[in-house]
Design an enzyme around this catalytic site. Structure first.
Site, short mmCIF file in Angstrom:
data_model
loop_
_atom_site.label_atom_id
_atom_site.label_comp_id
_atom_site.label_asym_id
_atom_site.label_seq_id
_atom_site.Cartn_x
_atom_site.Cartn_y
_atom_site.Cartn_z
N HIS A 530 0.83 -1.20 0.03
CA HIS A 530 -0.02 -0.06 0.04
C HIS A 530 0.69 1.29 0.10
O HIS A 530 0.94 2.12 -0.82
CB HIS A 530 -0.92 0.01 1.14
CG HIS A 530 -2.08 1.09 1.25
ND1 HIS A 530 -2.40 1.43 2.41
CD2 HIS A 530 -2.33 1.95 0.32
CE1 HIS A 530 -3.49 2.58 2.02
NE2 HIS A 530 -3.15 2.95 0.86
N HIS A 535 1.54 5.05 -2.75
CA HIS A 535 1.70 6.36 -2.46
C HIS A 535 2.92 6.55 -2.53
O HIS A 535 3.08 7.79 -3.24
CB HIS A 535 1.42 6.25 -0.70
CG HIS A 535 -0.04 6.30 -0.49
ND1 HIS A 535 -0.83 7.40 -0.15
CD2 HIS A 535 -0.91 5.37 -0.56
CE1 HIS A 535 -2.12 7.00 -0.09
NE2 HIS A 535 -2.25 5.93 0.07
N HIS A 721 -3.70 0.82 -6.43
CA HIS A 721 -4.03 1.48 -5.15
C HIS A 721 -5.41 1.05 -4.64
O HIS A 721 -5.67 0.69 -3.51
CB HIS A 721 -4.00 3.01 -5.07
CG HIS A 721 -4.36 3.76 -3.96
ND1 HIS A 721 -5.68 4.08 -3.87
CD2 HIS A 721 -3.65 3.73 -2.82
CE1 HIS A 721 -5.63 4.73 -2.68
NE2 HIS A 721 -4.50 4.52 -1.91
N ASN A 725 -6.39 -0.80 -1.20
CA ASN A 725 -7.01 0.10 -0.22
C ASN A 725 -8.49 -0.05 0.18
O ASN A 725 -8.80 0.01 1.24
CB ASN A 725 -6.69 1.72 -0.78
CG ASN A 725 -7.13 2.69 0.33
OD1 ASN A 725 -6.36 3.03 1.29
ND2 ASN A 725 -8.01 3.38 -0.15
N ILE A 869 -6.46 8.84 -1.29
CA ILE A 869 -6.90 8.66 0.21
C ILE A 869 -5.81 7.55 0.74
O ILE A 869 -5.31 6.81 -0.04
CB ILE A 869 -8.18 8.21 0.46
CG1 ILE A 869 -8.63 8.33 1.80
CG2 ILE A 869 -8.43 6.90 -0.16
CD1 ILE A 869 -9.96 8.28 2.29
#
Length: 869
Positions: A530, A535, A721, A725, A869
């Site tokens: 993740h 990110h 993602h 997520n 997010i």
């Protein structure tokens, strides 16, 4: 007077008739949002803005010619006379537009003909900023309408060293830019790069690089010091956005941190900040509040109680009944510091003071199915972290750890322990038939395990072997739990193997062994799958794109939607999630070594291997097959992440290829594109600078290089993602299914813990896994992170239908949307087909994480365009 102004600010202005009857004038409309709509903390300032506008010309626009140069201005495009917003205060409501937006008339008196405009200069003479969405010119002589997609904050003119310039929605490669616009194009990029000096302020639009040197807070002592990530062979890392804050007084290598009370003000370029809708403000405040207020209050709440839930029934009360919160002054800190509406969400206060969470999907249909071996294995293919499992190519499994440092780490799992579970096959036959698989967390964790186990965490490195059954499901065969050798790392590991059992003490040991695997997988998921692999690795692309590709560049237009909010959420993460003592360290087993571990794992990151087909082949989950869909044959036919992922991957790649072909007619065009080449060079040498000498970077010399690279970028930012997520709450919202910490080792025979395991295995289970405080904190966090914002923009969507003028690009995008719509239908069909047992499993949770669209909220589906997010 105040009530009239207030009513007007809340109103929607009327757009009049803009038919151009005067060839010396161009009429248009401006759509913007005033700051009070976007920031409830500055409402009074915006009221004053409205009053000021009644008495003067506060926002000016000048058109820039795309065809007629001005010899007196260095041959840059001729400028029109300034035009000003008309009817700033206007309460007529005849034209429906989205809430919060205001539309204004604009009239340009051209005087001397400037020809077709290609850009405009805007100057804001207010004392506060506003958000400029679009400008549309009607009936431009000899051309027709021209649309400008702005989506940018415009600060007072005094804040800028150069005028703010916006370009029309026509894309140009650098060599094709109209001559009158070239200097404006170049100057804009220079402004965005900044000068690399000083602390950056909120109105600055500077994109620059920095190391992760702001995670620690050494001024608080050694326990809060953390190594700098990035810039060294020991701790390589992708770069993050520079803030320019001063060095820490305690360590000049570390950047000083903003006090948590000011955490929302961490610098990112203003246009990278969260959008205006309530959900975005909620997210920001929620992250801050969980770290600043909930953690100490949870600690106080459970200070006098046992540190773990006593039973599954007690944990289920979190969702079914709630936990009664104290009615006294205990939560005063919360009520004094957190907005009431947010407080109600964060602590689930329903008027009776109950802390209550939504029921996670994994226990909605069946409260115990998550404990089955089938579900344990299925989630490796269709759960939160479906990107680690790999096929087993040799037995026993071997380690890649350096034997000179770590000794022999070959697995101790024996043939006798598993061969009777292979449906009559030998181990060699099972490997030959591609029916043995492994979830291997041994090498990832072992180098840090000795240090991790000096903290309150007590855990193991793990290997899990699985067998592919004829019905397409996986059956666990054995779990190996390993500790560093007590005599030193060079002596290898001390390991014990557990095999499936349903009853008695062996059944209890097996459930604990699966929990330790779950702890490892939870940590690897959050830190690597993740955080690091979506990110962190995508942020350098955001920065390089803004620094080197003009907004006029077609590749900027292609990639820009996939960068929305990423720098902002990453900045918030550095402030409250991944920092020393932050929420991640408090809830995930590596604790203070979490980010350092992710740095070590970044050493293995290879950009081309982030392509889904390459990843599947590398993990041995697929083989190339020209006859198979997408050119790959999956070794597990019912692998929901891969099945749906390949559909999405293929749709993205087709879209990218169709789009790029509109602008690049030859490989030579790519080679001579100065902005593109600078972008790719900077991305490699600065953004991912610790890997600049890696031989695997695409050379960016042909269409394939460009299409492959852009497809990977979009895949990471959107579908990958989404897959790791938005199922967090569905599966990990119930912590027994995905524990994040283990606090005790396996009970040894002859100890009181062993006797307790025989008589009360559930109590031992809860004494071992995540404690109450960490559970509440973790569930609070992942509920926030699993929600879709109400202003989310999904794959195949754009925030403005006129994002580009090119018909070929628009046609390709429409085709992309149709393809995604067909994929949605196929996912529904697969989820309704009982043949595919892995798509829902015993817990009856359909695999929807790669379903392209979603409604707002906690849906467990939907692919947003970006890591938002």
């Amino acid at each position: 007077m105040f009530q009239q102004v207030l009513g007007a600010l809340n109103g929607i202005t009327h757009v009049g008739d803009h038919h151009n009857t005067n060839n010396n004038k161009i009429k248009g409309t401006v759509v913007l949002m005033r700051k009070n709509v976007l920031d409830f903390n500055d409402f009074n300032g915006s009221i004053l803005d409205g009053v000021h506008e009644l008495f003067g010309q506060k926002v000016s626009f000048q058109l820039i010619s795309a065809v007629n140069p001005d010899p007196e201005n260095g041959m840059q495009g001729k400028l029109s006379s300034p035009a000003y917003l008309e009817d700033w205060i206007n309460s007529s409501l005849s034209t429906p537009i989205p809430a919060g937006e205001s539309v204004f008339n604009l009239t340009f008196d051209l005087g001397e003909d400037i020809g077709v405009p290609g850009a405009f200069i805007i100057k804001n003479f207010h004392h506060t900023e506003f958000f400029l969405k679009t400008v549309t010119l009607e009936d431009v002589p000899g051309h027709g309408p021209i649309h400008f997609v702005c989506n940018s904050w415009v600060y007072p003119a005094e804040k800028y060293q150069k005028d703010r310039v916006f370009f029309a929605n026509q894309s140009y490669l650098p060599g094709e830019t109209p001559a009158p616009l070239i200097q404006y194009r170049n100057d804009e990029l220079v402004s965005l790069r900044g000068n690399g000096k000083g602390e950056l302020q909120e109105w600055e639009r500077v994109y620059d690089y920095a190391y992760y040197d702001d995670l620690g807070e050494p001024i608080l002592g050694e326990n809060f010091a953390r190594p700098v990530l990035g810039g060294s062979s020991e701790y390589p890392y992708p770069r993050r956005g520079r803030t320019g804050r001063k060095p820490s007084l305690a360590d000049p290598k570390s950047e000083s941190r903003i006090p948590l009370v000011l955490s929302l003000n961490i610098y990112v370029p203003r246009d990278e900040r969260f959008g205006h809708l309530k959900m975005s403000d909620f997210l920001a405040y929620a992250l801050k509040s969980v770290g600043q207020f909930l953690l100490p209050e949870f600690e106080a709440l459970f200070d006098g109680t046992p540190t773990e839930f006593a039973s599954f029934e007690e944990e289920l009360r979190l969702y079914e009944q709630g936990i009664k919160l104290p009615s006294g002054p205990l939560f005063k800190n919360l009520t004094d510091n957190v907005p009431l509406e947010l407080l109600k969400e964060l602590v689930r206060s329903d008027g009776e003071g109950l802390l209550k969470f939504p029921t996670p999907q994994v226990i909605q249909q069946d409260k115990t199915a998550w404990r089955t071996d089938e579900e344990f294995a299925r989630e490796m293919l269709a759960g939160l972290n479906p990107v680690i499992i790999s096929s087993l190519k040799e037995f026993p499994p071997k380690s890649k750890l350096n034997p000179e440092t770590y000794g022999d780490h070959t697995s101790t799992i024996t043939g006798e322990q598993i061969e009777d579970k292979l449906d009559g096959l030998t181990i060699d036959e099972a490997i030959e038939e591609n029916r043995l698989f492994i979830l291997d967390h041994h090498d990832t964790i072992m180098p840090y395990l000795r240090r991790i186990n000096t903290t309150s965490t007590k855990t193991y490195a793990s290997r899990t072997l699985l067998f592919l059954q004829k019905d397409g499901t996986l059956k666990p065969l054995a779990i190996e739990l390993s500790l560093p050798h007590p005599d030193g790392d060079q002596h290898g590991a001390v390991s014990k193997v557990y095999t499936p059992a349903e009853h008695g003490i062996d059944g209890s040991f097996w459930q604990l062994a699966k929990a330790y695997v779950g702890v490892n997988d939870s940590g690897v998921h959050q830190l690597i799958s993740h955080w690091l692999h979506t990110h962190a690795v995508i942020e350098p692309f955001v920065i390089a794109t803004n620094r080197q590709l003009s907004v006029l560049h077609p590749i900027h237009k292609l990639l820009y939607p996939h960068f929305r909010d990423t720098m902002n959420i990453n900045a918030l993460a550095r402030q409250v999630l991944i920092n020393a003592g932050g929420i991640l360290e408090s809830t995930v087993f590596p604790g203070r070594y979490a980010m350092e571990m992710s740095s070590v794992l970044y050493k293995d990151w290879v950009f081309p291997e982030q392509a889904l087909p390459a990843d599947l082949i590398k993990r041995g989950m697929a083989v190339e097959d020209p006859e198979a869909p997408h050119g790959l044959r999956l070794l597990i036919k019912d692998y929901p992440f891969a099945v749906d992922g390949l559909e999405i991957w293929s749709a993205i790649r087709t879209w990218v290829e169709d789009y790029c072909k509109v602008y690049y007619k030859s490989d030579e065009t790519i080679q001579k594109d100065a902005e593109l080449q600078s972008w790719w060079k900077e991305l490699r040498e600065q953004g991912h600078g610790d890997k600049k000498d890696a031989p695997w970077w695409p050379k960016m010399q042909n269409l394939k290089d460009l299409v492959d690279s852009c497809t990977i970028i979009i895949w990471i930012a959107s579908a990958l993602h989404a897959a790791v997520n938005f199922g967090q709450y569905a599966y990990a919202g119930y912590l027994p299914n995905r524990p994040t910490v283990s606090r005790r080792f396996m009970p040894e025979p002859g100890t009181p813990e062993y006797e307790e395991l025989k008589t009360n295995p559930d109590r031992v289970f809860f004494k071992t896994i995540t404690a109450q405080i960490q559970t509440l904190l973790g569930v609070s966090l992942i509920e926030i992170l699993s929600r879709h914002a109400s202003d989310e923009i999904y794959l195949g969507q754009r925030d403005d239908p006129e994002w580009t003028k090119e018909a070929g690009a628009l046609a390709a995008f429409e085709k992309f949307g149709r393809n995604l719509g067909e994929i949605e239908k196929r996912i529904i069909q697969l989820n309704n087909d009982d043949e595919f047992k892995n798509r829902a499993g015993p817990v009856k949770v359909p695999y929807t994480l790669l379903y392209p669209t979603s409604e707002p909220g906690l849906t467990g589906k939907g692919i947003p365009n970006s890591v938002s997010i």
